[in-house]
Design a protein around this motif. Structure first.
Motif, PDB file in Angstrom:
ATOM      1  N   PHE A  54      40.779  67.898  43.905  1.00 28.61           N
ATOM      2  CA  PHE A  54      40.611  68.285  42.770  1.00 28.61           C
ATOM      3  C   PHE A  54      40.573  67.246  41.529  1.00 28.61           C
ATOM      4  O   PHE A  54      39.705  67.349  40.664  1.00 28.61           O
ATOM      5  N   ALA A  55      40.992  66.079  41.852  1.00 25.42           N
ATOM      6  CA  ALA A  55      40.865  64.853  40.852  1.00 25.42           C
ATOM      7  C   ALA A  55      39.573  64.448  41.000  1.00 25.42           C
ATOM      8  O   ALA A  55      39.070  64.078  39.840  1.00 25.42           O
ATOM      9  N   VAL A  56      39.158  64.185  42.152  1.00 25.29           N
ATOM     10  CA  VAL A  56      37.683  63.490  42.244  1.00 25.29           C
ATOM     11  C   VAL A  56      36.684  64.750  41.790  1.00 25.29           C
ATOM     12  O   VAL A  56      35.696  64.402  40.963  1.00 25.29           O
ATOM     13  N   ARG A  57      37.060  66.001  41.845  1.00 27.19           N
ATOM     14  CA  ARG A  57      35.932  66.947  41.221  1.00 27.19           C
ATOM     15  C   ARG A  57      35.993  67.008  39.739  1.00 27.19           C
ATOM     16  O   ARG A  57      34.841  67.060  39.153  1.00 27.19           O
ATOM     17  N   HIS A  58      37.238  66.626  39.283  1.00 25.18           N
ATOM     18  CA  HIS A  58      37.290  66.556  37.687  1.00 25.18           C
ATOM     19  C   HIS A  58      36.543  65.331  37.352  1.00 25.18           C
ATOM     20  O   HIS A  58      35.819  65.136  36.262  1.00 25.18           O
ATOM     21  N   ALA A  59      36.961  64.013  38.033  1.00 27.99           N
ATOM     22  CA  ALA A  59      36.358  62.894  37.720  1.00 27.99           C
ATOM     23  C   ALA A  59      34.762  62.844  37.621  1.00 27.99           C
ATOM     24  O   ALA A  59      34.131  62.383  36.563  1.00 27.99           O
ATOM     25  N   TYR A  60      33.998  63.642  38.630  1.00 30.67           N
ATOM     26  CA  TYR A  60      32.767  63.589  38.830  1.00 30.67           C
ATOM     27  C   TYR A  60      32.059  64.768  38.031  1.00 30.67           C
ATOM     28  O   TYR A  60      30.924  65.049  38.034  1.00 30.67           O
ATOM     29  N   LYS A  61      32.914  65.671  37.524  1.00 30.43           N
ATOM     30  CA  LYS A  61      32.499  67.077  36.599  1.00 30.43           C
ATOM     31  C   LYS A  61      31.656  67.745  37.713  1.00 30.43           C
ATOM     32  O   LYS A  61      30.594  68.188  37.396  1.00 30.43           O
ATOM     33  N   LEU A  62      32.124  67.755  38.689  1.00 30.33           N
ATOM     34  CA  LEU A  62      31.208  68.451  39.766  1.00 30.33           C
ATOM     35  C   LEU A  62      31.030  70.097  39.586  1.00 30.33           C
ATOM     36  O   LEU A  62      31.964  70.573  39.330  1.00 30.33           O
ATOM     37  N   ASP A  63      29.759  70.508  39.606  1.00 33.94           N
ATOM     38  CA  ASP A  63      29.413  71.865  39.339  1.00 33.94           C
ATOM     39  C   ASP A  63      28.907  72.327  40.623  1.00 33.94           C
ATOM     40  O   ASP A  63      27.548  72.806  40.534  1.00 33.94           O
ATOM     41  N   ASP A  64      29.576  72.563  41.718  1.00 29.46           N
ATOM     42  CA  ASP A  64      29.150  73.203  42.889  1.00 29.46           C
ATOM     43  C   ASP A  64      29.846  74.345  43.228  1.00 29.46           C
ATOM     44  O   ASP A  64      31.009  74.062  43.750  1.00 29.46           O
ATOM     45  N   ARG A  65      29.319  75.514  43.155  1.00 25.31           N
ATOM     46  CA  ARG A  65      30.127  76.514  43.282  1.00 25.31           C
ATOM     47  C   ARG A  65      30.787  76.676  44.830  1.00 25.31           C
ATOM     48  O   ARG A  65      31.884  77.194  45.180  1.00 25.31           O
ATOM     49  N   ARG A  66      29.830  76.457  45.847  1.00 26.67           N
ATOM     50  CA  ARG A  66      30.259  76.528  47.034  1.00 26.67           C
ATOM     51  C   ARG A  66      31.536  75.403  47.302  1.00 26.67           C
ATOM     52  O   ARG A  66      32.692  75.998  48.089  1.00 26.67           O
TER      53      ARG A  66
END
Length: 306
Positions: free
Chosen positions: A202-214
């Protein structure tokens, strides 16, 4: 008068040695590991030529595997194994005069070629790292190495390459926005599915602002042990994401079957197969000891006698 004998010329190596065929070597084995002292791969042109050989061999491996399930089984079975130790023997005195045999490369791929390809990728990756190369070629080479290693589920190859691409190459030679989303997604899935480090994912997802629903659905299904959403998502993601998700399959299947064992006395075989996302023979092979009846009903547990 004293007679002097003419000095005899020293005999050269035996003619039998000169008639031996040259040793045939694989083009991917020409260079050693840069971490073990190989320096020839630090040359940029040599790196590019070697990369092309790797790509050519990889494409031949794909073509020879037949695609589909055969290709998936081939990837799953391949992994780089440590080279066995070579016994060192003392040469006989006569070996010192034997000339080194010439070597020629062979264009014929090995029958079990993926381990050799993965090892060649490691050599190239170490060479790029050692030469501090972060240009467009290094970016393309790392992308190829990561994707091929993910499909073969060889995390020892894709994890360090993925970290170097994101943390070292991308700041110098930026990935496109779509590529950055893809490879950041691979990093997140690796943390969640293989390492089971959900907070880090979740931290990496927040850092890269990932917008991948899957990718988000996969994370949430792991958090909530929602095997239904996990199986459904696994069927619709691309091959790279699916290969990383495979690391979490056993954990999700085991949890799903435990839930069945607690909540059901019996169930239809097809329902159990959907729950475990595997055929009945595969479940039995994995350790399921429930009793399958001729009617297709599975006895999970018997009610306790009063």
């Amino acid at each position: 008068m004293a007679s002097f004998s003419r000095p005899q010329a020293r005999r050269g190596p035996s003619g039998a040695w000169t008639r031996l065929k040259p040793a045939v070597i694989d083009p991917l084995d020409v260079y050693g590991l840069p971490s073990k002292g190989e320096t020839r791969l630090h040359d940029h042109k040599t790196q590019e030529d070697y990369y092309q050989k790797i790509v050519d061999r990889y494409m031949k491996f794909i073509a020879s595997s037949g695609g589909g399930e055969e290709l998936e089984r081939a990837f799953a079975a391949m992994a780089v194994k440590d080279n066995p130790p070579i016994a060192v023997t003392r040469s006989a005195p006569s070996d010192r005069d034997r000339p080194a045999l010439p070597r020629q490369t062979s264009a014929t791929p090995r029958p079990n070629d993926m381990p050799n390809i993965l090892m060649a990728m490691r050599k190239l990756r170490e060479a790029l790292l050692g030469s501090h190369r972060r240009d467009h070629f290094a970016q393309r080479a790392y992308i190829f190495i990561i994707q091929a290693s993910i499909l073969s589920r060889h995390w020892e190859s894709y994890q360090p390459a993925l970290l170097y691409l994101l943390n070292e190459i991308h700041p110098v030679t930026p990935l496109s926005p779509l590529e950055l989303q893809d490879f950041a997604g691979y990093r997140i899935l690796d943390l969640a599915c293989r390492q089971y480090e959900l907070m880090d994912a979740f931290a990496v997802r927040h850092a890269y602002k990932l917008d991948d629903r899957r990718v988000t659905v996969v994370l949430m299904s792991l958090v909530h042990d929602d095997w239904v959403r996990f199986w459904r998502t696994k069927r619709v993601v691309d091959g790279y994401q699916r290969s990383i998700m495979d690391f979490a399959v056993d954990r999700m299947r085991w949890h799903a079957l435990k839930c069945l064992g607690r909540g059901y006395l019996n169930a239809d075989k097809s329902f159990i197969e959907r729950t475990g996302d595997a055929s009945w023979p595969e479940l039995v092979k994995g350790g399921v000891g429930w009793q399958l009846q001729d009617t297709g009903n599975v006895i999970i547990r018997k009610p306790k006698a009063k």
